[in-house]
Design a protein around this motif. Sequence first.
Motif, PDB file in Angstrom:
ATOM      1  N   UNK A 117      -1.596   3.109  -1.487  1.00 33.81           N
ATOM      2  CA  UNK A 117      -1.102   1.326  -1.777  1.00 33.81           C
ATOM      3  C   UNK A 117      -1.142   0.826  -2.741  1.00 33.81           C
ATOM      4  N   UNK A 118      -2.796   0.778  -1.609  1.00 29.83           N
ATOM      5  CA  UNK A 118      -3.465  -0.446  -1.429  1.00 29.83           C
ATOM      6  C   UNK A 118      -4.784  -0.624  -2.248  1.00 29.83           C
ATOM      7  N   UNK A 119      -4.974   0.576  -2.545  1.00 30.84           N
ATOM      8  CA  UNK A 119      -6.534   0.642  -3.244  1.00 30.84           C
ATOM      9  C   UNK A 119      -6.260   1.400  -4.591  1.00 30.84           C
ATOM     10  N   UNK A 120      -5.750   2.229  -4.687  1.00 31.55           N
ATOM     11  CA  UNK A 120      -5.740   3.271  -5.827  1.00 31.55           C
ATOM     12  C   UNK A 120      -5.246   1.878  -6.985  1.00 31.55           C
ATOM     13  N   UNK A 121      -5.393   1.866  -7.513  1.00 31.96           N
ATOM     14  CA  UNK A 121      -3.947   0.303  -8.150  1.00 31.96           C
ATOM     15  C   UNK A 121      -5.165  -0.230  -8.576  1.00 31.96           C
ATOM     16  N   UNK A 122      -5.983  -0.556  -8.122  1.00 32.43           N
ATOM     17  CA  UNK A 122      -7.274  -1.489  -8.231  1.00 32.43           C
ATOM     18  C   UNK A 122      -8.680  -0.689  -8.114  1.00 32.43           C
ATOM     19  N   UNK A 123      -8.588   0.602  -8.489  1.00 35.39           N
ATOM     20  CA  UNK A 123      -9.749   1.756  -8.793  1.00 35.39           C
ATOM     21  C   UNK A 123     -10.835   1.231 -10.176  1.00 35.39           C
ATOM     22  N   UNK A 124     -10.231   0.758 -10.943  1.00 35.61           N
ATOM     23  CA  UNK A 124     -11.243   0.168 -11.929  1.00 35.61           C
ATOM     24  C   UNK A 124     -11.235  -1.233 -12.262  1.00 35.61           C
ATOM     25  N   UNK A 125     -10.767  -1.981 -11.204  1.00 30.39           N
ATOM     26  CA  UNK A 125     -10.786  -3.116 -11.422  1.00 30.39           C
ATOM     27  C   UNK A 125     -12.190  -4.387 -10.512  1.00 30.39           C
ATOM     28  N   UNK A 126     -12.485  -5.679 -10.304  1.00 28.11           N
ATOM     29  CA  UNK A 126     -13.263  -5.766 -10.110  1.00 28.11           C
ATOM     30  C   UNK A 126     -13.613  -5.340  -8.653  1.00 28.11           C
ATOM     31  N   UNK A 127     -14.447  -5.276  -8.648  1.00 31.61           N
ATOM     32  CA  UNK A 127     -14.421  -5.239  -6.881  1.00 31.61           C
ATOM     33  C   UNK A 127     -14.206  -5.376  -5.392  1.00 31.61           C
TER      34      UNK A 127
END
Lengths: 319, 374, 301
Positions: free
Chosen positions: C90-100
């Motif tokens: 939920x919280x990390x996968x959608x952000x895998x390719x965004x700024x760290x």
Amino acid sequence: MTEKRFLVYGGVAALLAVCPLFLNAYWTDVLNSIGLYAALGLSLNLIVGHAGLFNLGHAAFYAVGAYTAAILNTKFHIPILALMPLCGLTAGLFALLIARPIIHLRGDYLCIVTIGVGEIVRIALINNVFGITGGANGIFGIARPSLMGWVIRRPQEFFYLIWAFVALTVFLFHRLENSRFGRALNYLREDETAAEGSGIDTAHYKLMAFVLGAAWAGMVGNIYAAKMTIIAPESFSFWESVVMFTLIILGGSGSIPGVLLGAFLIVGLPEVFRGFTNARMMVFGAAMIAMMIFRTGGILPARPRRYELLKEEAAEEST
Amino acid sequence: MKKGLIALMALCLLVGGAMAAMADTVKIGLMGPMTGPWASEGQEMKQVLDLLAADLNAKGGVLGKKVEVIADDDGGDPRTAALAAQRLATQGIVAVIGTYGSSVTEATQNIYNESKILQIANGSTAIRLSEKGLKYFFRTCPRDDEQGRVAVQAIEKLGFKTVAILHDNTTYAKGLADEAKGLLEGKGIKIVFFDALTPGERDYTAILTKLKGANPDVVFFTGYYPEAGLLLRQKKEMNWNVPFIGGDATNNPDLVKIAGKDAAQGFYFLSAPLPKDLPSPEAKAFLDEFTKKYGNAPNSIYAVLAGDGFRVITAAIQATQSTDPDKLADYLHKELKEFAGLTGKIAFNEKGDRVGEVYRVYKVDAEGNFILQP
Amino acid sequence: MEEFFQQLTNGLAVGGIYALIALGYTMVYGVLKLINFAHGDLFTIGSYLGLTLLTSLFLSDRLGPGAGIVVLALMVMGLVALVGALLERVAYRPLRHSPRLSAVVSALGASIFFSNTLMLIYGARFQVYPQGILPKTAIDLFGLYVPLVRVLILGASVVMMIALYAFIQKTKIGTAIRAAAIDQDAARLMGIDVNRVILMVFLIGPALGGAAGLMVGLHYGQINFTMGWVYGLKAFTAAILGGIGNIPGAMVGGILLGVIEALGAAYLSIAWKDAIAFGVLIFILIVRPTGLLGERVAEKV
């Protein structure tokens, strides 16, 4: 482009300026809190957003400024606003002292060191270091600030003091962003090796950004001390650093409008959520995740820089 | 985002409208830590006040109007508290009950005083709060100097010659520790150890080992019950049998649950008399009703002290037939005497401090019960 | 001298718990380069779940104390692992390719969400484990008085760490985890299912954190919804101390941090204990900028 931006800034400023006339003391004070965090966020933005240094201990410099103001005001009765430059200076010097040996640390190592510094400062304050910080009690009885004989007391009056400071911060940092210094910072954030290769003294610029950001936080600390008239170590906990950091990333790292919006959301939303009583922080946590997922780069990310060439050809350089 | 925002605004309007509809009530504010590390205290304060208000309203309220409790969250931190105070101050409250922490209360004192709202703190024992000459500030809890005096009396009476003092660096615990230290040294009792632990941790064996090295007759711990419970438990595990005395923040039935009955046995602490030890019918009735409504007796003496704040202010409104802050403050300062509170007789001096002997010494027996010491 | 050794054993027991939690930080960091600030709250969830299962299932009555605890631990580890996997999804996968740093903020949000959800479910009061589940005997170790429970806890931590180390070093999926930690893209090109690796990491790390939460509950007895923050920060410090991303480093860092804290409290000052621990950390990082066992890797910030 710049004209449009000027209009937007002007419009927002005008809207804010009349706010206290319509809002009650509570909402004005919420705006004051937002203003303080906006100024703090802008100062941290210089370090995190522009220089790309992962700083989670910004509250330490904020605390140094606030305590400098409080100690000198209560012991020597120097008007608190007159101490503002000195607060910036002490916070800046302190930052220089600790950042000098650690500035070369990369990413997450720097992060834990700044956390550590923040905790050490807080523990030192609690333990009444040098016998001047008042321990857990903090320092109380700070005199109300006055400006040319006008004693600032009510939230509405603080509103104008705080937001004038925010406006000044925005103006100066906007100028800084587009200066040689600002460009160098962005270059080294994007590619340190390339920046170094182009003759930029990366360590020097990073240190400058760190010290400048810290000094600015120290000045905000002065205003905070003046507003609260009492300061205590728990106001400068790790959590405060987290709040400042979060609002930058949420709003849009490296973007002044983004940081301002971030301050509104991070400080404003928990107030709006007061209706949820005990669940308000849970809702807030979920909102943080959701906002990050839907706007991964922050809500108002920094726009790529555009430079117009003198001739017809227009070249783009993305930041 | 946009939709959410609109929904939120609608919600705010709705809440606002609902408040306007109930305009004709006497409003009493409650400021307490509903979230954050002391959330259990704030939430119990609210339980107590809700119960008392419902009771009062069933009997017809005050001035012919219902009493309404407006609770707000101070988060246990001064900045949030200042905002909560501003918010309460704009809601037309006559008085506010709370709050728990001394520095949190301090951040709000000026706001209430300038808005002429009576503030009755329930857990803020720092001495200086009432030394500022604020007309509208009162508290139902005693001050640290009073507690320090009683603690030293108890230590003397029990015949201890060397004392180790451990606090937790909070405003309250440090204040009490300093107070006790000064008094003990004045009486020629030796302080062999004086240091602070970090609250919120789980393992205090390093501190206990060091304490043991100092070899005191008794350990006076001025912090809160979660740490006190762990200290007792780990002391027992270390097989070290030194008596412990705690300040009034250790008075909580959870202390025994955390420590275990065998480890808690013999622990002394200071406290305002527990509701069960009060002969007054009010206290007994309150205790029964609370247990009936919430399933357990109140855990925290501070929540009960918040209840006393509420009872005092509503009694004052009734007696003066007014909600004028000056009249009420005058009444509380001068007229109110021997008020039958849940925690004993209540009266205030000119500083707004509670007068009279409040503290008693308690000892935990083998069954984990708190026994009042003669 | 006796006091010194006593303090050493105190520190070891605390350090074992830190190490176990630090493993979760370091594994996630190794693969995703993400500081999972919600990890401390997974630890708290573990201790709350342990309490619920313990008081509702009466495992030790049915299976006997030893087997009961083992079954309980397995259940808690499994459930917390599920929460961990859900968190990643939920919280990390959608952000895998965004700024760290965006993922860091998402992690902070998850941390606030978890701790406040626990408060709403269980209430804000301290929760207490029932007494008498673990034996109260103490053993005499060369004149030192050490409660058996502490030895058991340290032992259990060490066993779990060794098992993890063997798993990472010897098995195929362990090799895949290591490969993905070194270079995710290259690992993908070699046919490694990186999503599976990340899922594994988010199952193992939280499971160990949950086990640590259960041990804290069983041993210290008292838990509350904010405790994950303190333990999480300490464990993160430990992971950095040992060299983040490095599994033996997290173990060494955890144990060392526990010992530094105990000895710092004993010989310098109790009130300054945490400041001393952070001071030592900063000193070590100045001398060895990648932590004790960290390798010098060129990292782009």
